[in-house]
Design a protein around this motif. Sequence first.
Motif, PDB file in Angstrom:
ATOM      1  N   LEU A  73      30.212  30.197  46.138  1.00  0.00           N
ATOM      2  CA  LEU A  73      31.551  29.976  45.595  1.00  0.00           C
ATOM      3  C   LEU A  73      31.768  30.795  44.330  1.00  0.00           C
ATOM      4  CD1 LEU A  73      32.316  26.186  46.114  1.00  0.00           C
ATOM      5  CD2 LEU A  73      33.459  28.148  47.141  1.00  0.00           C
ATOM      6  N   GLU A  74      30.746  30.891  43.509  1.00  0.00           N
ATOM      7  CA  GLU A  74      30.853  31.679  42.280  1.00  0.00           C
ATOM      8  C   GLU A  74      31.104  33.154  42.605  1.00  0.00           C
ATOM      9  OE1 GLU A  74      27.723  32.803  38.933  1.00  0.00           O
ATOM     10  OE2 GLU A  74      28.303  30.685  38.864  1.00  0.00           O
ATOM     11  N   GLU A  75      30.410  33.674  43.622  1.00  0.00           N
ATOM     12  CA  GLU A  75      30.595  35.071  44.011  1.00  0.00           C
ATOM     13  C   GLU A  75      31.975  35.301  44.625  1.00  0.00           C
ATOM     14  OE1 GLU A  75      26.076  36.444  45.207  1.00  0.00           O
ATOM     15  OE2 GLU A  75      27.199  35.173  46.599  1.00  0.00           O
ATOM     16  N   VAL A  76      32.436  34.339  45.435  1.00  0.00           N
ATOM     17  CA  VAL A  76      33.751  34.470  46.074  1.00  0.00           C
ATOM     18  C   VAL A  76      34.831  34.660  45.022  1.00  0.00           C
ATOM     19  CG1 VAL A  76      35.529  33.202  47.360  1.00  0.00           C
ATOM     20  CG2 VAL A  76      33.197  33.226  48.202  1.00  0.00           C
ATOM     21  N   MET A  77      34.714  33.936  43.910  1.00  0.00           N
ATOM     22  CA  MET A  77      35.736  33.996  42.867  1.00  0.00           C
ATOM     23  C   MET A  77      35.702  35.317  42.095  1.00  0.00           C
ATOM     24  SD  MET A  77      37.143  31.120  43.393  1.00  0.00           S
ATOM     25  CE  MET A  77      38.115  30.646  41.996  1.00  0.00           C
ATOM     26  N   LYS A  78      34.704  36.151  42.341  1.00  0.00           N
ATOM     27  CA  LYS A  78      34.570  37.406  41.604  1.00  0.00           C
ATOM     28  C   LYS A  78      34.908  38.638  42.446  1.00  0.00           C
ATOM     29  CE  LYS A  78      31.041  35.797  38.412  1.00  0.00           C
ATOM     30  NZ  LYS A  78      29.678  35.996  37.921  1.00  0.00           N
ATOM     31  N   VAL A  79      35.211  38.434  43.719  1.00  0.00           N
ATOM     32  CA  VAL A  79      35.434  39.595  44.575  1.00  0.00           C
ATOM     33  C   VAL A  79      36.909  39.895  44.735  1.00  0.00           C
ATOM     34  CG1 VAL A  79      33.299  39.261  45.874  1.00  0.00           C
ATOM     35  CG2 VAL A  79      35.412  38.270  46.735  1.00  0.00           C
ATOM     36  N   ASN A  80      37.205  41.161  44.904  1.00  0.00           N
ATOM     37  CA  ASN A  80      38.555  41.575  45.264  1.00  0.00           C
ATOM     38  C   ASN A  80      38.705  41.265  46.744  1.00  0.00           C
ATOM     39  OD1 ASN A  80      40.422  43.632  46.556  1.00  0.00           O
ATOM     40  ND2 ASN A  80      40.898  43.883  44.376  1.00  0.00           N
TER      41      ASN A  80
END
Length: 109
Positions: A73-80
């Motif tokens: 979830l943390e990574e999802v929030m950082k991707v374009n």
Amino acid sequence: MEDQDKTREQLIKELTEMRLRVTGPEVTDKAIDSPESRYCEIISNLSDAVYIIQDGWIKFANQACSELTGYSLEEVMKVNAIKAFVHPDDQEMVEQYHARRSMGDITPH
């Protein structure tokens, strides 16, 4: 730290603290039981992937989105979102649609 770098939990904590400062604990306690809070909980626990994109960035994603994409979830929030989830051959077209839609044009979804 920029907002897009913050986890969902950090943003919720900051919002709750801000509500306490502005409204006091009695109003915040009522907000926790609000329909919006219950909807958020329901969406978070759906087995279908749900995410909200704003300006090309994912602003909300549930656990199913994380499981579907393989990102935390943390990574999802950082991707374009366009670069992460749209096939490279289609990215330019989707970016153009997004830009036109942002200016009020009606474009294909």
